[in-house]
Design an enzyme around this catalytic site. Structure first.
Site, PDB file in Angstrom:
ATOM      1  N   ASP A  42      -5.167 -10.681 -15.434  1.00 28.70           N
ATOM      2  CA  ASP A  42      -6.162 -11.697 -15.119  1.00 28.70           C
ATOM      3  C   ASP A  42      -7.373 -11.406 -16.001  1.00 28.70           C
ATOM      4  O   ASP A  42      -7.900 -10.296 -15.981  1.00 28.70           O
ATOM      5  CB  ASP A  42      -6.536 -11.588 -13.629  1.00 28.70           C
ATOM      6  CG  ASP A  42      -6.831 -12.929 -13.007  1.00 28.70           C
ATOM      7  OD1 ASP A  42      -7.557 -13.704 -13.643  1.00 28.70           O
ATOM      8  OD2 ASP A  42      -6.338 -13.185 -11.893  1.00 28.70           O
TER       9      ASP A  42
ATOM     10  N   ASP B  87       0.854  -1.193   0.000  1.00 31.57           N
ATOM     11  CA  ASP B  87       0.000   0.000   0.000  1.00 31.57           C
ATOM     12  C   ASP B  87       0.888   1.239   0.000  1.00 31.57           C
ATOM     13  O   ASP B  87       1.712   1.411   0.901  1.00 31.57           O
ATOM     14  CB  ASP B  87      -0.879  -0.044   1.256  1.00 31.57           C
ATOM     15  CG  ASP B  87      -1.703   1.218   1.415  1.00 31.57           C
ATOM     16  OD1 ASP B  87      -1.914   1.917   0.407  1.00 31.57           O
ATOM     17  OD2 ASP B  87      -2.131   1.503   2.556  1.00 31.57           O
TER      18      ASP B  87
ATOM     19  N   ASP C  57      -4.056   3.848   2.908  1.00 28.22           N
ATOM     20  CA  ASP C  57      -5.480   3.555   3.141  1.00 28.22           C
ATOM     21  C   ASP C  57      -5.708   2.093   3.550  1.00 28.22           C
ATOM     22  O   ASP C  57      -6.848   1.645   3.665  1.00 28.22           O
ATOM     23  CB  ASP C  57      -6.331   3.919   1.916  1.00 28.22           C
ATOM     24  CG  ASP C  57      -5.994   3.081   0.688  1.00 28.22           C
ATOM     25  OD1 ASP C  57      -5.074   2.222   0.771  1.00 28.22           O
ATOM     26  OD2 ASP C  57      -6.636   3.269  -0.354  1.00 28.22           O
TER      27      ASP C  57
ATOM     28  N   ASN D 291      -0.363   4.515  -0.193  1.00 28.59           N
ATOM     29  CA  ASN D 291      -0.993   5.766   0.266  1.00 28.59           C
ATOM     30  C   ASN D 291      -1.673   5.690   1.637  1.00 28.59           C
ATOM     31  O   ASN D 291      -2.436   6.580   2.012  1.00 28.59           O
ATOM     32  CB  ASN D 291      -1.989   6.274  -0.790  1.00 28.59           C
ATOM     33  CG  ASN D 291      -3.130   5.288  -1.011  1.00 28.59           C
ATOM     34  OD1 ASN D 291      -3.193   4.251  -0.333  1.00 28.59           O
ATOM     35  ND2 ASN D 291      -4.027   5.588  -1.923  1.00 28.59           N
TER      36      ASN D 291
ATOM     37  N   GLU E 230      -7.012 -21.078 -16.223  1.00 30.19           N
ATOM     38  CA  GLU E 230      -7.408 -21.719 -14.965  1.00 30.19           C
ATOM     39  C   GLU E 230      -8.526 -22.690 -15.318  1.00 30.19           C
ATOM     40  O   GLU E 230      -9.605 -22.288 -15.718  1.00 30.19           O
ATOM     41  CB  GLU E 230      -7.909 -20.685 -13.960  1.00 30.19           C
ATOM     42  CG  GLU E 230      -8.116 -21.310 -12.595  1.00 30.19           C
ATOM     43  CD  GLU E 230      -9.097 -20.561 -11.709  1.00 30.19           C
ATOM     44  OE1 GLU E 230      -9.002 -20.703 -10.488  1.00 30.19           O
ATOM     45  OE2 GLU E 230      -9.974 -19.854 -12.228  1.00 30.19           O
TER      46      GLU E 230
ATOM     47  N   HIS F  94      -3.967 -17.338  -4.766  1.00 31.27           N
ATOM     48  CA  HIS F  94      -4.810 -16.546  -3.852  1.00 31.27           C
ATOM     49  C   HIS F  94      -6.057 -17.306  -3.384  1.00 31.27           C
ATOM     50  O   HIS F  94      -6.820 -16.782  -2.583  1.00 31.27           O
ATOM     51  CB  HIS F  94      -5.226 -15.256  -4.562  1.00 31.27           C
ATOM     52  CG  HIS F  94      -6.075 -15.523  -5.762  1.00 31.27           C
ATOM     53  ND1 HIS F  94      -5.589 -16.168  -6.897  1.00 31.27           N
ATOM     54  CD2 HIS F  94      -7.373 -15.301  -6.002  1.00 31.27           C
ATOM     55  CE1 HIS F  94      -6.562 -16.303  -7.761  1.00 31.27           C
ATOM     56  NE2 HIS F  94      -7.665 -15.780  -7.253  1.00 31.27           N
ATOM     57  N   ASP F  95      -6.269 -18.513  -3.913  1.00 26.83           N
ATOM     58  CA  ASP F  95      -7.435 -19.311  -3.515  1.00 26.83           C
ATOM     59  C   ASP F  95      -7.057 -20.466  -2.599  1.00 26.83           C
ATOM     60  O   ASP F  95      -7.916 -21.273  -2.238  1.00 26.83           O
ATOM     61  CB  ASP F  95      -8.114 -19.916  -4.758  1.00 26.83           C
ATOM     62  CG  ASP F  95      -8.717 -18.871  -5.656  1.00 26.83           C
ATOM     63  OD1 ASP F  95      -9.145 -17.818  -5.140  1.00 26.83           O
ATOM     64  OD2 ASP F  95      -8.771 -19.103  -6.886  1.00 26.83           O
TER      65      ASP F  95
ATOM     66  N   ASP G  44      -9.334 -16.747 -16.001  1.00 24.36           N
ATOM     67  CA  ASP G  44     -10.114 -17.222 -14.860  1.00 24.36           C
ATOM     68  C   ASP G  44     -11.159 -18.256 -15.300  1.00 24.36           C
ATOM     69  O   ASP G  44     -11.908 -18.017 -16.250  1.00 24.36           O
ATOM     70  CB  ASP G  44     -10.816 -16.003 -14.251  1.00 24.36           C
ATOM     71  CG  ASP G  44     -11.429 -16.272 -12.902  1.00 24.36           C
ATOM     72  OD1 ASP G  44     -10.682 -16.435 -11.937  1.00 24.36           O
ATOM     73  OD2 ASP G  44     -12.677 -16.306 -12.822  1.00 24.36           O
TER      74      ASP G  44
ATOM     75  N   ASP H  84      -1.879  -1.192  -3.693  1.00 26.72           N
ATOM     76  CA  ASP H  84      -2.216  -0.425  -4.905  1.00 26.72           C
ATOM     77  C   ASP H  84      -1.109  -0.528  -5.954  1.00 26.72           C
ATOM     78  O   ASP H  84      -0.050  -1.131  -5.716  1.00 26.72           O
ATOM     79  CB  ASP H  84      -2.520   1.038  -4.556  1.00 26.72           C
ATOM     80  CG  ASP H  84      -1.461   1.642  -3.641  1.00 26.72           C
ATOM     81  OD1 ASP H  84      -0.268   1.375  -3.883  1.00 26.72           O
ATOM     82  OD2 ASP H  84      -1.826   2.350  -2.681  1.00 26.72           O
TER      83      ASP H  84
HETATM   84  C1  NOJ Z   1     -11.250 -18.301  -9.694  1.00 24.30           C
HETATM   85  C2  NOJ Z   1     -10.485 -17.239  -8.979  1.00 24.30           C
HETATM   86  O1  NOJ Z   1      -9.169 -17.650  -8.813  1.00 24.30           O
HETATM   87  C3  NOJ Z   1     -11.200 -16.982  -7.675  1.00 24.30           C
HETATM   88  O2  NOJ Z   1     -10.468 -16.160  -6.811  1.00 24.30           O
HETATM   89  C4  NOJ Z   1     -12.528 -16.395  -7.992  1.00 24.30           C
HETATM   90  O3  NOJ Z   1     -13.272 -16.257  -6.805  1.00 24.30           O
HETATM   91  C5  NOJ Z   1     -13.310 -17.256  -8.977  1.00 24.30           C
HETATM   92  N1  NOJ Z   1     -12.506 -17.782 -10.043  1.00 24.30           N
HETATM   93  C6  NOJ Z   1     -14.426 -16.469  -9.595  1.00 24.30           C
HETATM   94  O4  NOJ Z   1     -13.900 -15.531 -10.493  1.00 24.30           O
END
Ligand code: NOJ
Length: 572
Positions: free
Chosen positions: A111, A34, A38, A36, A267, A340-341, A212, A42
């Site tokens: 993405d 970050d 908040d 700034n 993905e 990130h999932d 995605d 960013d």
């Molecule tokens: C896969 C993404 O990696 C995930 O973070 C997202 O919630 C779902 N697709 C829906 O876009």
């Protein structure tokens, strides 16, 4: 000189490509840096940290979504594909970041989230207005079936995948949240819009796309019911690899990607080996590679991810080997333990307590020595761990919050059980602020972050590791350097040894006369490993290992979580 069979095979079937030789680094912008105060990461924060990535040695950045979005699913719900989310910055700041990355020789991948849009996207705002609206057919609308949802598909984020809309007395499909309506890819106008937008970003200079849930874009027209899971609904993956998906991706190749030097990764939830061969075929008719998720289900409880079951290493080896051998010479693998999932790999497959450093390095070794393009998720290179979340109010992710409500509400799990599973598997484990230093808020921001900081930031942070030669960060640097130095790391063929050993993951890589031997101890016991017969001690050298004083022996002794890469010096 007569070429060996292996060498000839390799030459004919594995073409050299820069994206096969690259290492990709995933940035989740909300949690990276970050600039700034908040509390939200960013674009200027990313620009500030490009030198860090350069020093790590990565070639490509995959940027999780930065487009305009109401933020129901942290940016995976897009309301304008050609605008930057205000919290993240401006288009000028984006351009500056892109240029700064290119100046450092780092490529940038966007993405591409086009299975669905946000319900606040102007197309959907129009679409829901009336049955004869010109945008109606941009989405998937169906009437009720016997007074209920059109089929039994579930949303990835709990509940039905259908939302009733009383304006027109019909349901729309959303495989994700109800604020993420699915686009109708069978409508050629939708495809035109997507291709135009992709061309717009490529013309701007971005270097490719991570697509995605691209395996979900083509639905069978009859939308058949699927097998119900623990919450009573069929999996959101039900439509995976639908009837026109390859046709659409080939069209995308022709209309967008052909003639451009890009990197593309799809993905592909629900992808099988046979399907992956089509998506990522080496003749480049569709994508360069796919993310498959079989190894991410290795510790699921049947089809249910909400559990704290530990994996059986034999299953992991079986899955990884199936993909390594299955795509060999036909398509290209992408290699990942994290994104990130997913929770943090050192907490999931390693040991984030006593052997934190050893196991983080061991996991890195095991993955980065396989065939495929490795992906590093921000913080993985520091061995960032899962987070000791307190109660449900500490979580931010809609997947975690909805699952908690649904499964405790239905009495499938008690609140205590569900919290235990969330602490182990929640996506929020990967989304806490990047740990830059031991300063307040881990040096991520001067203001309070949008999600809690992992309290272990005083011990685990980039500043400390960049200064320490034997850190996890420096180990990753070394792995990346080795990849650049030796073709065999990229192009060598993979073969598994000891498939039934429950604690050791051992495999070889072979390229012509050269060979590597990788042995990883996945547990806390000391284990012996006998060098294969065709390996002579005198001609064996250590390329990299995670303990300081390793010496090759005929009978290798592998200490807890020890990993070694040996190189046969002087041919087979
Ligand atoms: C896969 C993404 O990696 C995930 O973070 C997202 O919630 C779902 N697709 C829906 O876009």
């Amino acid at each position: 000189m007569v070429e060996s069979v292996e060498k000839k095979w390799w030459k004919e079937s594995v073409e050299k490509k820069w994206w096969k030789e690259s290492v990709v680094y995933q940035i989740y912008p909300r949690s990276f840096k970050d600039s700034n105060g908040d509390g939200i990461g960013d674009l200027n924060g990313i620009t500030e940290k490009l030198d860090y990535l350069k020093e790590l040695g990565v070639d490509v950045i995959w940027l999780s979504p930065v487009y305009q979005s109401p933020g129901d699913d942290n940016g995976y719900d897009i309301s304008d594909y050609r605008a930057i989310l205000e919290e993240f910055g401006t288009m000028e700041e984006f351009d500056r970041m892109l240029q700064a990355a290119h100046e450092r020789g780092i490529r940038l991948v966007m993405d591409l989230v086009v299975n669905h849009t946000s319900d606040e996207h102007p197309w959907f705002v129009e679409s829901r207005k009336s049955k004869d609206n010109p945008y109606r057919n941009y989405y998937i609308w169906r009437p009720a079936k016997e007074g209920k949802e059109p089929n039994n598909w579930g949303s990835c984020f709990s509940g039905s995948a259908w939302e009733y809309d009383d304006t027109t007395d019909m349901y729309y499909l959303h495989l994700f949240s109800k604020k993420q309506p699915d686009l109708n890819w069978d409508n050629p106008r939708v495809r035109d819009e997507v291709y135009d937008m992709m061309n717009w970003w490529l013309d701007k200079g971005v270097d490719g796309f991570r697509m995605d849930v691209i395996s979900l874009i083509s639905k069978k027209p009859e939308l058949p019911d699927g097998k119900p899971g623990i919450n009573g609904y069929a999996s959101f993956n039900e439509p995976a690899n639908g009837p026109h998906v390859h046709e659409y991706l080939q069209e995308m190749r022709r209309r967008v990607l052909e003639g451009r030097d890009t990197i593309t990764v799809g993905e592909c939830s629900g992808v099988t080996l046979e399907e992956a061969k089509k998506y990522a075929r080496s003749d480049e008719k569709e994508l360069n590679m796919v993310f498959q998720f079989e190894h991410m289900d290795v510790d699921a409880d049947g089809t249910n991810k909400w559990s704290d079951k530990k994996m059986d290493l034999r299953d992991l080896k079986h899955i990884m080997t199936k993909w390594q051998k299955g795509l060999e010479g036909i398509a290209w693998n992408s290699l990942f333990w994290e994104n990130h999932d997913q929770p943090r790999s050192v907490s999931r497959f390693g040991n984030d307590a006593e052997y934190w450093e050893e196991s983080a390095k061991m996991l890195a070794t095991c993955l980065h020595m396989m065939q495929g393009t490795p992906y590093i998720y921000q913080g993985e290179e520091l061995g960032m761990t899962n987070v000791p979340f307190g109660d449900i109010s500490d979580f931010r992710d809609l997947d975690s919050i909805n699952a908690y409500r649904e499964l405790t509400g239905q009495g499938v799990f008690t609140p205590e059980e569900m919290l235990r599973y969330l602490r182990y598997k929640s996506r929020d484990n990967a989304r806490t602020p990047f740990q830059w230093s031991d300063e307040k808020y881990a040096g991520f921001s001067s203001g309070e972050p949008w999600i809690m900081v992992n309290p272990n930031y005083k011990k685990i942070n980039a500043r400390e590791q960049m200064m320490r030669e034997d850190s996890i960060f420096c180990y990753y640097q070394k792995l990346i350097r080795i990849r650049k130095q030796y073709d065999i790391v990229v192009y060598g063929t993979y073969d598994l040894l000891l498939p039934e050993d429950p604690e050791l993951y051992a495999y070889t890589r072979t390229l012509g006369e050269e060979q590597l031997l990788i042995v990883c101890n996945f547990y806390g016991n000391t284990r012996m490993f006998t060098l294969p017969d065709n390996w002579e001690l005198g001609k064996t050298e250590l390329m990299i290992g995670n303990y300081k004083d390793f010496k090759p022996e005929k009978e290798l002794v592998l200490r807890p979580y020890e990993a070694v890469v040996l190189r046969k010096n002087g041919g087979k």
